[in-house]
Design a protein around this motif. Structure first.
Motif, PDB file in Angstrom:
ATOM      1  N   VAL A   1     -48.203  26.124  94.532  1.00 18.51           N
ATOM      2  CA  VAL A   1     -48.742  26.535  93.222  1.00 18.51           C
ATOM      3  C   VAL A   1     -48.473  25.138  92.450  1.00 18.51           C
ATOM      4  O   VAL A   1     -47.659  24.445  92.470  1.00 18.51           O
ATOM      5  N   VAL A   2     -49.625  25.117  91.560  1.00 17.80           N
ATOM      6  CA  VAL A   2     -49.591  24.266  90.397  1.00 17.80           C
ATOM      7  C   VAL A   2     -49.284  25.258  89.168  1.00 17.80           C
ATOM      8  O   VAL A   2     -49.975  25.721  88.882  1.00 17.80           O
ATOM      9  N   TYR A   3     -48.342  24.656  88.597  1.00 18.21           N
ATOM     10  CA  TYR A   3     -47.551  25.457  87.509  1.00 18.21           C
ATOM     11  C   TYR A   3     -47.602  24.647  86.152  1.00 18.21           C
ATOM     12  O   TYR A   3     -47.437  23.459  86.204  1.00 18.21           O
ATOM     13  N   LEU A   4     -48.064  25.497  85.290  1.00 20.97           N
ATOM     14  CA  LEU A   4     -48.356  24.961  83.849  1.00 20.97           C
ATOM     15  C   LEU A   4     -47.415  25.403  82.783  1.00 20.97           C
ATOM     16  O   LEU A   4     -47.656  26.670  82.719  1.00 20.97           O
ATOM     17  N   GLY A   5     -46.852  24.565  82.145  1.00 20.74           N
ATOM     18  CA  GLY A   5     -46.225  25.109  80.910  1.00 20.74           C
ATOM     19  C   GLY A   5     -46.526  24.234  79.656  1.00 20.74           C
ATOM     20  O   GLY A   5     -46.942  23.183  79.807  1.00 20.74           O
ATOM     21  N   THR A   6     -46.075  24.449  78.533  1.00 26.72           N
ATOM     22  CA  THR A   6     -46.423  23.830  77.196  1.00 26.72           C
ATOM     23  C   THR A   6     -45.520  24.234  76.044  1.00 26.72           C
ATOM     24  O   THR A   6     -44.667  25.310  76.143  1.00 26.72           O
ATOM     25  N   TYR A   7     -45.214  23.197  75.248  1.00 26.15           N
ATOM     26  CA  TYR A   7     -44.471  23.320  73.945  1.00 26.15           C
ATOM     27  C   TYR A   7     -45.314  23.851  72.796  1.00 26.15           C
ATOM     28  O   TYR A   7     -44.704  24.064  71.799  1.00 26.15           O
ATOM     29  N   SER A   8     -46.733  24.081  73.142  1.00 30.74           N
ATOM     30  CA  SER A   8     -47.483  24.404  72.029  1.00 30.74           C
ATOM     31  C   SER A   8     -47.052  25.779  71.356  1.00 30.74           C
ATOM     32  O   SER A   8     -47.126  25.939  70.108  1.00 30.74           O
ATOM     33  N   LYS A   9     -46.641  26.706  72.150  1.00 30.62           N
ATOM     34  CA  LYS A   9     -46.352  28.194  71.587  1.00 30.62           C
ATOM     35  C   LYS A   9     -44.951  28.358  71.204  1.00 30.62           C
ATOM     36  O   LYS A   9     -44.691  28.914  70.197  1.00 30.62           O
ATOM     37  N   VAL A  10     -44.065  27.363  71.521  1.00 34.07           N
ATOM     38  CA  VAL A  10     -42.862  27.585  71.111  1.00 34.07           C
ATOM     39  C   VAL A  10     -42.282  26.520  70.106  1.00 34.07           C
ATOM     40  O   VAL A  10     -41.018  26.643  69.586  1.00 34.07           O
ATOM     41  N   LEU A  11     -43.081  25.562  69.863  1.00 34.67           N
ATOM     42  CA  LEU A  11     -42.808  24.292  69.040  1.00 34.67           C
ATOM     43  C   LEU A  11     -44.102  24.458  68.132  1.00 34.67           C
ATOM     44  O   LEU A  11     -43.788  24.831  66.935  1.00 34.67           O
ATOM     45  N   ALA A  12     -45.079  23.690  68.564  1.00 34.09           N
ATOM     46  CA  ALA A  12     -46.090  23.292  67.773  1.00 34.09           C
ATOM     47  C   ALA A  12     -47.350  22.729  68.428  1.00 34.09           C
ATOM     48  O   ALA A  12     -47.123  21.798  68.997  1.00 34.09           O
ATOM     49  N   PRO A  13     -48.413  23.331  68.666  1.00 25.03           N
ATOM     50  CA  PRO A  13     -49.635  23.090  69.059  1.00 25.03           C
ATOM     51  C   PRO A  13     -50.083  21.470  68.921  1.00 25.03           C
ATOM     52  O   PRO A  13     -50.576  20.903  69.585  1.00 25.03           O
ATOM     53  N   GLY A  14     -50.163  21.316  67.424  1.00 26.74           N
ATOM     54  CA  GLY A  14     -50.428  19.955  67.083  1.00 26.74           C
ATOM     55  C   GLY A  14     -50.001  18.659  67.566  1.00 26.74           C
ATOM     56  O   GLY A  14     -50.381  17.597  67.570  1.00 26.74           O
TER      57      GLY A  14
ATOM     58  N   VAL B   1     -40.687  15.662  70.826  1.00 27.28           N
ATOM     59  CA  VAL B   1     -40.313  16.880  71.556  1.00 27.28           C
ATOM     60  C   VAL B   1     -38.995  16.874  72.199  1.00 27.28           C
ATOM     61  O   VAL B   1     -38.190  17.719  72.624  1.00 27.28           O
ATOM     62  N   ILE B   2     -38.851  15.536  72.941  1.00 25.04           N
ATOM     63  CA  ILE B   2     -37.557  15.064  73.548  1.00 25.04           C
ATOM     64  C   ILE B   2     -36.269  15.397  72.614  1.00 25.04           C
ATOM     65  O   ILE B   2     -35.309  16.189  72.883  1.00 25.04           O
ATOM     66  N   GLU B   3     -36.394  15.249  71.228  1.00 26.14           N
ATOM     67  CA  GLU B   3     -35.342  15.325  70.556  1.00 26.14           C
ATOM     68  C   GLU B   3     -35.328  16.808  69.995  1.00 26.14           C
ATOM     69  O   GLU B   3     -34.145  17.238  69.923  1.00 26.14           O
ATOM     70  N   ALA B   4     -36.338  17.474  69.974  1.00 22.61           N
ATOM     71  CA  ALA B   4     -36.277  18.843  69.694  1.00 22.61           C
ATOM     72  C   ALA B   4     -35.524  19.600  70.707  1.00 22.61           C
ATOM     73  O   ALA B   4     -34.963  20.440  70.603  1.00 22.61           O
ATOM     74  N   ILE B   5     -35.690  19.090  71.993  1.00 20.96           N
ATOM     75  CA  ILE B   5     -35.042  19.521  73.173  1.00 20.96           C
ATOM     76  C   ILE B   5     -33.560  19.127  73.147  1.00 20.96           C
ATOM     77  O   ILE B   5     -32.501  20.073  73.361  1.00 20.96           O
ATOM     78  N   ARG B   6     -33.259  18.085  73.104  1.00 21.77           N
ATOM     79  CA  ARG B   6     -31.899  17.522  72.809  1.00 21.77           C
ATOM     80  C   ARG B   6     -31.141  18.403  71.806  1.00 21.77           C
ATOM     81  O   ARG B   6     -29.978  18.585  72.099  1.00 21.77           O
ATOM     82  N   GLU B   7     -31.632  18.522  70.751  1.00 24.21           N
ATOM     83  CA  GLU B   7     -30.922  19.321  69.448  1.00 24.21           C
ATOM     84  C   GLU B   7     -30.954  20.690  69.898  1.00 24.21           C
ATOM     85  O   GLU B   7     -30.485  21.392  68.829  1.00 24.21           O
ATOM     86  N   ARG B   8     -31.513  21.157  70.759  1.00 27.29           N
ATOM     87  CA  ARG B   8     -31.555  22.683  71.249  1.00 27.29           C
ATOM     88  C   ARG B   8     -32.370  23.601  70.109  1.00 27.29           C
ATOM     89  O   ARG B   8     -32.273  24.499  69.980  1.00 27.29           O
ATOM     90  N   LEU B   9     -33.187  22.630  69.362  1.00 24.55           N
ATOM     91  CA  LEU B   9     -34.075  23.234  68.407  1.00 24.55           C
ATOM     92  C   LEU B   9     -35.282  24.532  68.832  1.00 24.55           C
ATOM     93  O   LEU B   9     -35.178  25.267  68.404  1.00 24.55           O
ATOM     94  N   ILE B  10     -35.607  24.151  70.053  1.00 20.78           N
ATOM     95  CA  ILE B  10     -36.495  24.989  70.787  1.00 20.78           C
ATOM     96  C   ILE B  10     -35.763  26.385  71.258  1.00 20.78           C
ATOM     97  O   ILE B  10     -36.048  27.446  70.718  1.00 20.78           O
ATOM     98  N   GLU B  11     -34.657  25.904  72.140  1.00 20.89           N
ATOM     99  CA  GLU B  11     -33.803  27.076  72.539  1.00 20.89           C
ATOM    100  C   GLU B  11     -33.294  28.083  71.585  1.00 20.89           C
ATOM    101  O   GLU B  11     -33.215  29.316  71.729  1.00 20.89           O
ATOM    102  N   ARG B  12     -32.696  27.465  70.521  1.00 26.33           N
ATOM    103  CA  ARG B  12     -31.986  28.215  69.450  1.00 26.33           C
ATOM    104  C   ARG B  12     -32.838  29.133  68.610  1.00 26.33           C
ATOM    105  O   ARG B  12     -32.715  30.242  68.150  1.00 26.33           O
ATOM    106  N   ARG B  13     -34.417  28.630  68.615  1.00 26.26           N
ATOM    107  CA  ARG B  13     -35.410  29.494  67.889  1.00 26.26           C
ATOM    108  C   ARG B  13     -35.985  30.586  68.619  1.00 26.26           C
ATOM    109  O   ARG B  13     -36.576  31.298  68.171  1.00 26.26           O
ATOM    110  N   LEU B  14     -35.750  30.454  69.899  1.00 28.69           N
ATOM    111  CA  LEU B  14     -36.550  31.330  71.016  1.00 28.69           C
ATOM    112  C   LEU B  14     -36.467  32.912  70.409  1.00 28.69           C
ATOM    113  O   LEU B  14     -37.424  33.659  70.477  1.00 28.69           O
ATOM    114  N   PRO B  15     -35.070  33.280  70.251  1.00 30.97           N
ATOM    115  CA  PRO B  15     -34.698  34.647  69.958  1.00 30.97           C
ATOM    116  C   PRO B  15     -35.730  35.166  68.913  1.00 30.97           C
ATOM    117  O   PRO B  15     -36.198  36.250  68.895  1.00 30.97           O
TER     118      PRO B  15
END
Lengths: 411, 411
Positions: free
Chosen positions: A241-254, A289-303
């Motif tokens: 499998v080649v697996y593709l993930g993205t931060y476009s939908k959970v952070l910002a596509p721009g 994006v690295i900083e957003a992950i470090r600050e758990r910005l994405i994780e905290r916003r998911l719910p």
């Protein structure tokens, strides 16, 4: 002034001649300035962008690490981000992941393009779902692969149809290289691949020596407990499998920051292809994006994010229940952005679109998503962009157009 | 667990098999953590990045226009930026420019890749300078074009050699599609194409129906009045030229924002190819660049930037004058980042590199820049990254290695 007349068409390569516009982006461009309720655009809502946090992060990243964030970066991506992706993959059950399998890409679209380029020669067959994501179809098409469609139902790929198609293609002497699938909350159908079909799909790929391209762009945006527990194909069989993930939908596509995980040998080739394609994706975007992950910005916003789209999905499903013409049916997504609507047989969703736009609502006709040319009576509805009220209003307007066409015997 | 053994090599496409690593990026990766004076890395100095201004701009752009700057954008690029590029092109004498000829790209590397993809089929011939930019060579190579080299001297492409090569290739029945050139302060040679040769080049392209790919990455970084007055090939004959410009050298390469101008019909094809390749480049990067242009940040800094690199170039030329072994020669750039050094015939720059690195200095051997396999006795020296003192020190160390090798009869 020129002595020799230039025939630009004559100058083009085979690819240059076969390029086709992306039906959705064409439509989005067309609609650009029209005041319509857009059930067409499948982009995330800008209301979900953490504007203030990203403004703060971007300024800080440039001030603190500008000499790296503004410089050329490694082709595979910033190493801190690659490490974060590995951790993310492990949390998705893809345990064996390591940095040498990862390549950061300019959106998942680039991942698809790069895989297609390193794998597919003219005449090779790539299997895709009926319907499938247009960007995926285009990437495969641009490598001059032959695309063959496999039917889906409410549980995703129909395994018997997959077997039949493979056998027929093999009997025609074709070489099938891969199958492209979006297992969760598919674009455009909203359908999710059932758990038992995942293992069947892997065993078929194994049996026929196929690579699976698993596009899991919507993984994090599930609405139900069941959907959150589904195992990626890459977790079941990482070597195939080649697996593709993205931060476009959970952070910002721009920010255009996505990633792929491939068996190490393929990842090395994909890295080389990317080096020739653009050296690297935006380094600043990656640093943000690295900083957003470090600050758990994405994780905290998911719910909250899941709730946000779930409410919109429910608004669309409610409106369809109330207004849809008889004889039509539609999917019930367990996540993501999309519903596929199927009108009565013989109805043409494309021909009714101008009327819908005149009535202040837009959708995407389904046919371009079907590589076998079927799907004329289908359409893709996105609930990601408009408010729940606008969605209800848009669905009502649209269904009125469908009803009128029906009454006039055009449908 | 797998029933069928996977042969990843067997799965690859022709492109997948022919991919070659970029010699410079490989070297840069190798050197990553070594404490050496790098005359190898051709990246702009981070001292030139307007860190504070970009930090402020990025935060403001996200706060004020985040709903656009963080969203998907048009494939051709943000319209305000496309307009700014058109104005820039006009200021360079390419008067007829208009937005429908422009495509924004992820660095000029992507521009090269996209042009190669829409133009070149296996077997087509692309002419390149001897030596030429490795990224350009790779992009053309990845389209399976045959690359043929044309000699340069201190005035750029040697026109007589160009005529001979074209005639020979035509007599072999080859189809020549294009010539790739970096007319100003070339990478890697530092050489500038003389004014009279520009008109000759155009007339040869016209005579033989070739497209010119003009990579003008260093346009703004001229050190002399003469160099600043040179007319782009695209100004002489816009219909025959695809022109590439970038913000990497004058603002920051991590923003990965470059552009190309092509005849409208080709631009439309390149846009379609880009749509399949990545949908769009970083939208945030583009939004930041738009603001930098609006505030005249780039324009105001140019005189200082030219001076910055001119001082470094002078430091390198001085050090070469003092320390270079007899029998060597080198170019005298009128702008840009690079000097090409030529050692005595029979000397091998590649074999002396480990010794140089052990002595605390790195350079790039010239051979990978020569598509005909020549240039073993050449090396590329970049003065863009190190301070003038370090440059002088580095050149001295390097020349000592060359002298020692010579004394020991290895060179």
């Amino acid at each position: 002034m020129l002595k020799t007349e230039i025939d630009y068409d004559e100058m083009l390569s085979v690819l240059g001649r076969r390029l086709q516009p992306n039906a959705i982006r064409k439509l989005t461009t067309l609609l650009g300035n029209r005041e319509v309720i857009s059930l067409a655009a499948g982009a995330p809502s800008f209301e979900t962008f953490p504007i203030e946090e990203l403004a703060e992060i971007s300024a800080r990243v440039i001030r603190d690490r500008g000499r790296f964030a503004l410089q050329y970066g490694p082709t595979r991506g910033q190493s801190a981000l690659v490490e974060a992706v590995v951790a993310n993959l492990r949390s998705r059950g893809i345990e064996s992941s390591n940095p040498s399998q990862i390549v950061m890409t300019t959106g998942s679209q680039q991942g698809l393009d790069l895989i297609a380029r390193v794998m597919l020669d003219p005449g090779d067959v790539a299997l895709v779902e009926l319907p499938s994501y247009i960007g995926g179809i285009i990437a495969l098409h641009n490598s001059a692969a032959q695309l063959a469609g496999v039917r889906q139902d409410d549980g995703g790929i129909v395994i018997s149809d997959l077997r039949e198609k493979i056998e027929r293609l093999h009997s025609e002497g074709r070489r099938i290289k891969c199958i492209y699938t979006i297992p969760n909350f598919q674009n455009p159908s909203g359908v999710t691949l059932a758990a038992e079909r995942r293992t069947e799909l892997i065993s078929i790929a194994d049996e026929h020596d196929l690579l699976i391209i698993e596009d899991d762009a919507y993984f994090d945006l599930h609405f139900t407990e069941d959907a959150s527990r589904l195992v990626p194909l890459a977790a079941l069989c990482p070597d195939r499998v080649v697996y593709l993930g993205t931060y476009s939908k959970v952070l910002a596509p721009g920010l255009r920051t996505a990633w792929l995980r491939a068996p190490e040998k393929l990842a090395a080739k994909i890295e080389l292809a990317k080096e020739g394609a653009d050296l690297s994706s935006s380094v600043l975007d990656q640093a943000i994006v690295i900083e957003a992950i470090r600050e758990r910005l994405i994780e905290r916003r998911l719910p909250e994010l899941r709730k946000f789209y779930q409410v919109r999905c429910a608004a669309m499903l409610d409106a369809l229940d109330r207004f849809a013409p008889s004889g039509s049916r539609w999917t019930k997504p367990a996540g993501g952005f999309f519903i596929l609507m199927e009108l009565s047989v013989g109805t043409d969703a494309t021909s009714m679109l101008p009327d819908a736009i005149d009535n202040g609502v837009a959708y995407v006709p389904g046919q371009p998503f079907f590589v076998d040319g079927s799907g004329a009576n289908t359409l893709r509805l996105a609930y990601s962009r408009e408010t729940p009220t606008a969605i209800a209003d848009g669905v009502e307007r649209m269904c009125r157009v469908f009803q009128n066409a029906k009454a006039q015997g055009q449908a």
